[in-house]
Write a protein that holds these residues in place. Structure first.
Motif, mmCIF file in Angstrom:
data_model
loop_
_atom_site.group_PDB
_atom_site.id
_atom_site.type_symbol
_atom_site.label_atom_id
_atom_site.label_comp_id
_atom_site.label_asym_id
_atom_site.label_seq_id
_atom_site.Cartn_x
_atom_site.Cartn_y
_atom_site.Cartn_z
ATOM 1 N N VAL A 278 -2.511 -29.338 24.746
ATOM 2 C CA VAL A 278 -3.833 -29.837 24.351
ATOM 3 C C VAL A 278 -3.613 -30.815 23.210
ATOM 4 O O VAL A 278 -2.716 -30.615 22.385
ATOM 5 C CB VAL A 278 -4.763 -28.698 23.859
ATOM 6 C CG1 VAL A 278 -6.114 -29.257 23.395
ATOM 7 C CG2 VAL A 278 -4.957 -27.656 24.938
ATOM 8 N N VAL A 286 -10.929 -34.593 23.246
ATOM 9 C CA VAL A 286 -9.887 -33.605 23.528
ATOM 10 C C VAL A 286 -9.349 -33.817 24.939
ATOM 11 O O VAL A 286 -10.117 -33.992 25.895
ATOM 12 C CB VAL A 286 -10.436 -32.167 23.386
ATOM 13 C CG1 VAL A 286 -9.339 -31.146 23.685
ATOM 14 C CG2 VAL A 286 -10.991 -31.946 21.980
ATOM 15 N N GLU A 287 -8.041 -33.822 25.064
ATOM 16 C CA GLU A 287 -7.362 -33.898 26.352
ATOM 17 C C GLU A 287 -6.539 -32.632 26.529
ATOM 18 O O GLU A 287 -6.060 -32.060 25.548
ATOM 19 C CB GLU A 287 -6.411 -35.098 26.403
ATOM 20 C CG GLU A 287 -6.994 -36.442 26.020
ATOM 21 C CD GLU A 287 -5.872 -37.464 25.849
ATOM 22 O OE1 GLU A 287 -5.014 -37.576 26.749
ATOM 23 O OE2 GLU A 287 -5.845 -38.119 24.797
ATOM 24 N N TRP A 288 -6.338 -32.218 27.776
ATOM 25 C CA TRP A 288 -5.451 -31.095 28.032
ATOM 26 C C TRP A 288 -4.816 -31.237 29.410
ATOM 27 O O TRP A 288 -5.290 -31.977 30.269
ATOM 28 C CB TRP A 288 -6.165 -29.766 27.882
ATOM 29 C CG TRP A 288 -7.333 -29.521 28.800
ATOM 30 C CD1 TRP A 288 -7.314 -28.885 30.002
ATOM 31 C CD2 TRP A 288 -8.710 -29.898 28.548
ATOM 32 N NE1 TRP A 288 -8.586 -28.826 30.525
ATOM 33 C CE2 TRP A 288 -9.455 -29.436 29.659
ATOM 34 C CE3 TRP A 288 -9.364 -30.553 27.512
ATOM 35 C CZ2 TRP A 288 -10.831 -29.633 29.749
ATOM 36 C CZ3 TRP A 288 -10.727 -30.747 27.608
ATOM 37 C CH2 TRP A 288 -11.460 -30.293 28.705
ATOM 38 N N PHE A 292 -3.852 -25.614 32.156
ATOM 39 C CA PHE A 292 -3.799 -25.058 30.804
ATOM 40 C C PHE A 292 -4.337 -23.629 30.814
ATOM 41 O O PHE A 292 -5.466 -23.398 31.269
ATOM 42 C CB PHE A 292 -4.606 -25.930 29.846
ATOM 43 C CG PHE A 292 -4.683 -25.397 28.447
ATOM 44 C CD1 PHE A 292 -3.565 -25.432 27.626
ATOM 45 C CD2 PHE A 292 -5.859 -24.862 27.946
ATOM 46 C CE1 PHE A 292 -3.628 -24.933 26.335
ATOM 47 C CE2 PHE A 292 -5.932 -24.367 26.662
ATOM 48 C CZ PHE A 292 -4.798 -24.402 25.862
ATOM 49 N N ILE A 296 -11.144 -24.625 26.710
ATOM 50 C CA ILE A 296 -11.501 -25.629 25.708
ATOM 51 C C ILE A 296 -13.011 -25.649 25.601
ATOM 52 O O ILE A 296 -13.714 -25.791 26.601
ATOM 53 C CB ILE A 296 -10.961 -27.018 26.098
ATOM 54 C CG1 ILE A 296 -9.449 -26.965 26.290
ATOM 55 C CG2 ILE A 296 -11.328 -28.033 25.025
ATOM 56 C CD1 ILE A 296 -8.668 -26.522 25.083
#
Length: 298
Positions: A278, A286-288, A292, A296
């Motif tokens: 993340v 926010v990127e993930w 994952f 989030i």
């Protein structure tokens, strides 16, 4: 990054300039604590640029062109593990991650005395492959330079501490070095601390028999926008991302990815290791990674 309250016993202490917590089902026996203290002291004596008596300080000050890495303390194994990983980080990030970034950090004030007083403009780190070499129990520099293993070192030490505890402790263990942690046994849910508000989390992740490491620009920050995460190609603190988190099979690899994710090439390296991650940009996005193992928050 925050861990849940332990249901067993927690040993807390300070070492290498940060706070540690080791959670176990029962209080750690004295032999286990002694083993942990010995491992940390050996590692710190070899690799800390904040100690006058360390091996890397002797190299930085030109008191030695090379230093022996005593096999009995595993320093030789540390060098091979960490610098081999730096080679991968360097290639993945096109030179942004470099173990000779110590002089660039010191120039901005993050020096051995922690003056936090910049002296001159930022400068890029030296081309480390031209300067640094290690083999046959020896670490050598072609000229004085400051080795800083901050991109992988704390993770490496977490792994060493977990290994030191293994012969003495049965059952579940969590070794947490202020954001770099390894979990043995039962899964734990970890909150991902918001880099601009430590009372909030941007999400949670489940860690089981694995490691989770984090990095953020609000930690070890000083002056006018200065912090410890530099682009080695320029010597300037990174600006695009505020915080990163990475999971891997070892804390050293998770630590390495947490640094790499501040740069182009980090997500690709994580994908090649099948490592979830993340990251939050400085504008709050926010990127993930796909798959994952957590949540989030919107």
């Amino acid at each position: 990054m925050s861990t849940p309250t332990a249901t067993g016993s927690t040993w807390t202490f300070d070492a290498i300039g940060t706070s540690w917590a080791i959670d176990s089902a029962a209080p750690l026996p004295s032999v286990a604590r002694d083993a942990v203290s010995a491992v940390i002291e050996r590692f710190d004596h070899a690799w800390s640029r904040f100690r006058d008596d360390s091996l890397v300080t002797a190299l930085a000050e030109g008191r030695a062109a090379s230093v022996a890495l005593p096999v009995e303390t595993d320093a030789d194994a540390d060098a091979d593990a960490m610098f081999s990983l730096y080679d991968e980080l360097d290639r993945a990030t096109a030179g942004a991650v470099n173990p000779l970034v110590g002089d660039s950090l010191a120039r901005l004030g993050y020096d051995a005395r922690l003056t936090l007083a910049p002296r001159g403009d930022a400068r890029p780190a030296a081309a480390w492959r031209d300067v640094l070499s290690w083999s046959d129990g020896e670490l050598a520099l072609a000229r004085p330079a400051t080795v800083d293993v901050g991109a992988v070192g704390k993770g490496r030490l977490v792994d060493l501490v977990l290994a030191a505890l293994a012969p003495h402790v049965d059952g579940d263990l969590v070794v947490d070095a202020s954001g770099d942690l390894a979990v043995r046994g039962a899964a734990v849910r970890i909150g991902l601390e918001h880099p601009y508000d430590p009372t909030r989390a941007i999400g949670v992740v489940t860690v089981e028999n694995a490691a989770l490491c984090a990095s953020a620009i609000n930690r070890r920050a000083w002056g006018d926008g200065l912090h410890h995460v530099l682009d080695a190609r320029t010597g300037v603190p990174v600006r695009a991302y505020a915080a990163t988190w990475a999971l891997a099979d070892t804390a050293m690899r998770a630590d390495a990815l947490a640094t790499a994710l501040f740069f182009d090439g980090g997500p690709e390296l994580a994908a090649s290791w099948n490592a979830p991650w993340v990251r939050m940009s400085t504008d709050g996005r926010v990127e993930w990674s796909p798959g994952f193992p957590g949540e989030i928050f919107s």
